[in-house]
Scaffold this motif. Structure first.
Motif, PDB file in Angstrom:
ATOM      1  N   MET A  49      63.954  16.366  -5.459  1.00 17.51           N
ATOM      2  CA  MET A  49      64.517  15.678  -6.631  1.00 17.51           C
ATOM      3  C   MET A  49      65.051  14.299  -6.262  1.00 17.51           C
ATOM      4  O   MET A  49      64.922  13.358  -7.042  1.00 17.51           O
ATOM      5  N   LEU A  50      65.633  14.155  -5.093  1.00 19.64           N
ATOM      6  CA  LEU A  50      66.096  12.845  -4.637  1.00 19.64           C
ATOM      7  C   LEU A  50      64.934  11.862  -4.627  1.00 19.64           C
ATOM      8  O   LEU A  50      65.026  10.761  -5.163  1.00 19.64           O
ATOM      9  N   LEU A  51      63.836  12.273  -4.042  1.00 17.38           N
ATOM     10  CA  LEU A  51      62.662  11.403  -3.940  1.00 17.38           C
ATOM     11  C   LEU A  51      62.034  11.147  -5.310  1.00 17.38           C
ATOM     12  O   LEU A  51      61.615  10.031  -5.611  1.00 17.38           O
ATOM     13  N   TYR A  52      62.000  12.164  -6.145  1.00 12.46           N
ATOM     14  CA  TYR A  52      61.445  12.015  -7.496  1.00 12.46           C
ATOM     15  C   TYR A  52      62.289  11.030  -8.313  1.00 12.46           C
ATOM     16  O   TYR A  52      61.749  10.160  -9.002  1.00 12.46           O
ATOM     17  N   LEU A  53      63.602  11.147  -8.224  1.00 10.05           N
ATOM     18  CA  LEU A  53      64.488  10.245  -8.961  1.00 10.05           C
ATOM     19  C   LEU A  53      64.427   8.810  -8.434  1.00 10.05           C
ATOM     20  O   LEU A  53      64.818   7.881  -9.135  1.00 10.05           O
ATOM     21  N   GLU A  54      63.931   8.654  -7.227  1.00  9.11           N
ATOM     22  CA  GLU A  54      63.727   7.317  -6.671  1.00  9.11           C
ATOM     23  C   GLU A  54      62.355   6.767  -7.028  1.00  9.11           C
ATOM     24  O   GLU A  54      61.947   5.727  -6.508  1.00  9.11           O
ATOM     25  N   ASP A  55      61.634   7.454  -7.879  1.00 13.48           N
ATOM     26  CA  ASP A  55      60.300   7.036  -8.317  1.00 13.48           C
ATOM     27  C   ASP A  55      59.290   6.969  -7.180  1.00 13.48           C
ATOM     28  O   ASP A  55      58.379   6.147  -7.193  1.00 13.48           O
TER      29      ASP A  55
END
Length: 165
Positions: free
Chosen positions: A125-131
């Motif tokens: 999720m961290l990486l996903y939220l960082e696009d």
């Protein structure tokens, strides 16, 4: 490459990508001192692994992979469990509260949702939220793009279900 040049290259890359270290530490560290210790552990591990870094690859991707491995190992070895007291410190990842009550509540619920995830899904999720692209997420986490897509889809459904209640 001389030791001095290698050191200078490392310092320049770490300085340019300091956000990677801070964001991972913020997502996994419970207290301020845990976050500081985790940042130091991550930088130490990055330095240790730096001789194997391939400059043809993106430094941020390589750094995320190492940082997340260090953080997940710390969570497991320290026995950090469900929830993070420090998730508010991750505002730069999830977004700062903007003074709008509805938005603030939504962000708080998102933070709570992420806090309840296991370490791998928290990293996802961290990486996903960082696009980050699915390809980059897969490379960082060492899983397939299909697995990334499946996990993100499941997380979105789970989050929607929680937000409806």
């Amino acid at each position: 490459m001389s030791g001095s040049a290698r050191h200078d290259d490392f310092v320049a890359l770490i300085t340019a990508h300091a956000g990677v270290v801070r964001k991972v530490a913020a997502m996994y560290g419970r207290r301020a001192e845990d976050r500081r210790d985790l940042e130091q552990d991550i930088v130490a591990q990055l330095w240790k692994a730096f001789p194997a870094y391939d400059a043809a690859r993106a430094f941020a991707t390589w750094a995320y992979r190492i940082a997340l491995n260090v953080a997940i190992s710390a969570v497991r070895s320290e026995g950090w469990r469900d929830g993070l007291d420090a998730l508010d410190a991750a505002g730069d990842v999830i977004g700062d509260d903007g003074g709008e009550p509805e938005r603030d509540e939504a962000l708080a619920r998102l933070r709570g949702f992420i806090a309840g995830l296991d370490p791998l899904n928290r990293a996802l999720m961290l990486l996903y939220l960082e696009d980050r692209s699915y390809r980059e997420i897969a490379e960082i986490l060492g899983i397939s793009e299909t697995n990334v897509a499946t996990k993100i889809n499941r997380a979105k459904h789970k989050l929607r279900a929680q937000l409806e209640h």
